[in-house]
Design a protein around this motif. Structure first.
Motif, PDB file in Angstrom:
ATOM      1  N   MET A  57       0.843  -1.203   0.000  1.00 25.59           N
ATOM      2  CA  MET A  57       0.000   0.000   0.000  1.00 25.59           C
ATOM      3  C   MET A  57       0.874   1.248   0.000  1.00 25.59           C
ATOM      4  N   LYS A  58       0.502   2.201  -0.833  1.00 23.51           N
ATOM      5  CA  LYS A  58       1.240   3.450  -0.945  1.00 23.51           C
ATOM      6  C   LYS A  58       1.000   4.327   0.280  1.00 23.51           C
ATOM      7  N   GLN A  59       2.058   5.005   0.715  1.00 22.54           N
ATOM      8  CA  GLN A  59       1.970   5.943   1.830  1.00 22.54           C
ATOM      9  C   GLN A  59       1.400   7.277   1.346  1.00 22.54           C
ATOM     10  N   LEU A  60       0.340   7.767   1.979  1.00 22.01           N
ATOM     11  CA  LEU A  60      -0.206   9.068   1.636  1.00 22.01           C
ATOM     12  C   LEU A  60       0.822  10.158   1.920  1.00 22.01           C
ATOM     13  N   ASP A  61       0.784  11.236   1.142  1.00 24.34           N
ATOM     14  CA  ASP A  61       1.768  12.301   1.315  1.00 24.34           C
ATOM     15  C   ASP A  61       1.424  13.188   2.511  1.00 24.34           C
ATOM     16  N   TYR A  62       2.372  14.037   2.863  1.00 22.45           N
ATOM     17  CA  TYR A  62       2.271  14.853   4.074  1.00 22.45           C
ATOM     18  C   TYR A  62       1.034  15.759   4.057  1.00 22.45           C
ATOM     19  N   LEU A  63       0.784  16.431   2.967  1.00 22.53           N
ATOM     20  CA  LEU A  63      -0.344  17.358   2.913  1.00 22.53           C
ATOM     21  C   LEU A  63      -1.675  16.635   3.028  1.00 22.53           C
ATOM     22  N   THR A  64      -1.762  15.442   2.460  1.00 23.59           N
ATOM     23  CA  THR A  64      -2.985  14.660   2.579  1.00 23.59           C
ATOM     24  C   THR A  64      -3.187  14.208   4.019  1.00 23.59           C
ATOM     25  N   LEU A  65      -2.107  13.768   4.648  1.00 19.89           N
ATOM     26  CA  LEU A  65      -2.196  13.363   6.049  1.00 19.89           C
ATOM     27  C   LEU A  65      -2.600  14.542   6.933  1.00 19.89           C
ATOM     28  N   LYS A  66      -2.057  15.690   6.637  1.00 17.08           N
ATOM     29  CA  LYS A  66      -2.415  16.880   7.415  1.00 17.08           C
ATOM     30  C   LYS A  66      -3.898  17.197   7.259  1.00 17.08           C
ATOM     31  N   ALA A  67      -4.422  17.043   6.050  1.00 16.30           N
ATOM     32  CA  ALA A  67      -5.844  17.285   5.814  1.00 16.30           C
ATOM     33  C   ALA A  67      -6.709  16.255   6.550  1.00 16.30           C
ATOM     34  N   ILE A  68      -6.276  15.008   6.560  1.00 14.65           N
ATOM     35  CA  ILE A  68      -7.011  13.948   7.254  1.00 14.65           C
ATOM     36  C   ILE A  68      -7.098  14.238   8.747  1.00 14.65           C
ATOM     37  N   PHE A  69      -5.964  14.555   9.355  1.00 12.48           N
ATOM     38  CA  PHE A  69      -5.966  14.755  10.799  1.00 12.48           C
ATOM     39  C   PHE A  69      -6.575  16.092  11.199  1.00 12.48           C
ATOM     40  N   ALA A  70      -6.537  17.047  10.313  1.00 10.68           N
ATOM     41  CA  ALA A  70      -7.269  18.290  10.576  1.00 10.68           C
ATOM     42  C   ALA A  70      -8.768  18.002  10.616  1.00 10.68           C
ATOM     43  N   ARG A  71      -9.221  17.107   9.744  1.00 12.76           N
ATOM     44  CA  ARG A  71     -10.634  16.711   9.739  1.00 12.76           C
ATOM     45  C   ARG A  71     -10.984  15.972  11.027  1.00 12.76           C
ATOM     46  N   PHE A  72     -10.143  15.022  11.426  1.00  8.79           N
ATOM     47  CA  PHE A  72     -10.374  14.321  12.687  1.00  8.79           C
ATOM     48  C   PHE A  72     -10.446  15.310  13.850  1.00  8.79           C
ATOM     49  N   ALA A  73      -9.519  16.267  13.877  1.00 14.23           N
ATOM     50  CA  ALA A  73      -9.459  17.235  14.973  1.00 14.23           C
ATOM     51  C   ALA A  73     -10.687  18.139  14.990  1.00 14.23           C
ATOM     52  N   GLU A  74     -11.172  18.482  13.828  1.00 15.86           N
ATOM     53  CA  GLU A  74     -12.365  19.324  13.732  1.00 15.86           C
ATOM     54  C   GLU A  74     -13.586  18.596  14.290  1.00 15.86           C
ATOM     55  N   LEU A  75     -13.699  17.309  13.972  1.00 20.40           N
ATOM     56  CA  LEU A  75     -14.862  16.531  14.384  1.00 20.40           C
ATOM     57  C   LEU A  75     -14.790  16.089  15.840  1.00 20.40           C
ATOM     58  N   ASN A  76     -13.575  15.882  16.344  1.00 19.19           N
ATOM     59  CA  ASN A  76     -13.402  15.374  17.710  1.00 19.19           C
ATOM     60  C   ASN A  76     -12.112  15.945  18.292  1.00 19.19           C
ATOM     61  N   PRO A  77     -12.150  17.185  18.779  1.00 20.99           N
ATOM     62  CA  PRO A  77     -10.921  17.869  19.206  1.00 20.99           C
ATOM     63  C   PRO A  77     -10.173  17.181  20.344  1.00 20.99           C
ATOM     64  N   GLU A  78     -10.893  16.528  21.237  1.00 17.20           N
ATOM     65  CA  GLU A  78     -10.257  15.886  22.390  1.00 17.20           C
ATOM     66  C   GLU A  78     -10.722  14.438  22.507  1.00 17.20           C
ATOM     67  N   PRO A  79     -10.227  13.567  21.634  1.00 20.69           N
ATOM     68  CA  PRO A  79     -10.666  12.168  21.682  1.00 20.69           C
ATOM     69  C   PRO A  79     -10.227  11.496  22.973  1.00 20.69           C
ATOM     70  N   LYS A  80     -11.068  10.622  23.482  1.00 23.81           N
ATOM     71  CA  LYS A  80     -10.782   9.956  24.746  1.00 23.81           C
ATOM     72  C   LYS A  80     -10.791   8.439  24.563  1.00 23.81           C
ATOM     73  N   GLY A  81      -9.968   7.770  25.357  1.00 22.12           N
ATOM     74  CA  GLY A  81     -10.029   6.323  25.404  1.00 22.12           C
ATOM     75  C   GLY A  81     -11.322   5.890  26.073  1.00 22.12           C
ATOM     76  N   GLU A  82     -11.749   4.666  25.812  1.00 21.10           N
ATOM     77  CA  GLU A  82     -13.044   4.217  26.313  1.00 21.10           C
ATOM     78  C   GLU A  82     -12.950   3.292  27.527  1.00 21.10           C
ATOM     79  N   LEU A  83     -11.741   3.075  28.051  1.00 20.99           N
ATOM     80  CA  LEU A  83     -11.583   2.290  29.267  1.00 20.99           C
ATOM     81  C   LEU A  83     -11.802   3.179  30.489  1.00 20.99           C
ATOM     82  N   HIS A  84     -12.677   2.765  31.377  1.00 20.30           N
ATOM     83  CA  HIS A  84     -12.960   3.538  32.578  1.00 20.30           C
ATOM     84  C   HIS A  84     -11.804   3.411  33.575  1.00 20.30           C
ATOM     85  N   HIS A  85     -11.425   4.546  34.161  1.00 25.42           N
ATOM     86  CA  HIS A  85     -10.346   4.561  35.144  1.00 25.42           C
ATOM     87  C   HIS A  85     -10.455   5.829  35.972  1.00 25.42           C
TER      88      HIS A  85
END
Length: 215
Positions: free
Chosen positions: A1-29
């Motif tokens: 599988m080809k590695q996505l380039d830097y700008l594409t990765l930046k766009a992907i994670f910017a999208r993740f950050a926009e949708l869920n700025p502070e993602p949390k693990g789901e294990l209770h502690h």
């Protein structure tokens, strides 16, 4: 599988950050110790299953000393609904003793020290370092292993190769939350048998060739 380039990765994670700025693990502690135990118990088990098992455990055993006072037999009864519970109970008791003997009862903040504890591997150590100590470590599970190669985000032949690919290719500003975004995406969107491409927020960037936009 080809590695996505830097700008594409930046766009992907910017999208993740926009949708869920502070993602949390789901294990209770409630503290570093209960997080460490929960993650150790989660191997080959679901977070939901571990949370059910620890719901009555952690209120009475949230420190190494209390866990030792509870004892292996009683601990086994609390966690017998999860996979490999007997071996996990032995390891939790042993790591509790090691924490008291070698670390003053505190959970250490280095990968090497964490990995020295019974039943604690690299992935468990990375989760604790990330979730409790805020370090940009990458805990690669089966969800990340699958989607990393399927999407081209950070392909690799095994967990360690993908961990390094994440560290090498994903922009630094997204490293802290990277593994949480990827785990959640793999768990709920980019699923194993029927990836939900129709609702995928990063489908325009993904290299997966068999997208089904109706899912």
């Amino acid at each position: 599988m080809k590695q996505l380039d830097y700008l594409t990765l930046k766009a992907i994670f910017a999208r993740f950050a926009e949708l869920n700025p502070e993602p949390k693990g789901e294990l209770h502690h409630t503290n570093a110790f209960t997080l460490l135990v929960a993650v150790a118990l989660s191997a080959q088990s679901t977070d939901v299953g571990v949370n059910k098992a620890t719901a009555k455990l952690f209120p009475i055993a949230d420190t190494p000393a209390k866990m030792l006072a509870l004892g292996e037999e009683a601990l086994t009864e609390h966690i017998k609904t999860i996979g490999l519970y007997r071996n996990k109970a032995k390891n939790v008791i042993k790591l509790s003793q090691r924490l008291i003997d070698d670390f003053g009862g505190e959970v250490p903040s280095s990968r090497a020290a964490l990995k020295s504890l019974p039943g604690v591997g690299r992935k468990t150590a990375n989760v604790v370092l990330n979730m409790w100590f805020g370090q940009p470590t990458q805990a690669v599970d089966t969800h990340i292993l699958r989607l990393a190669n399927r999407t081209g985000i950070c392909p690799g032949k095994d967990e360690l190769a993908i961990e390094r690919a994440i560290e090498d290719h994903i922009p630094a500003e997204y490293q802290k939350h990277a593994h949480h975004w990827l785990i959640l995406h793999g768990r709920y969107i980019c699923t194993a048998r029927k990836p939900r491409c129709g609702i995928c927020p990063i489908r325009e960037f993904c290299l997966f060739e068999d997208k089904d936009e109706n899912l």
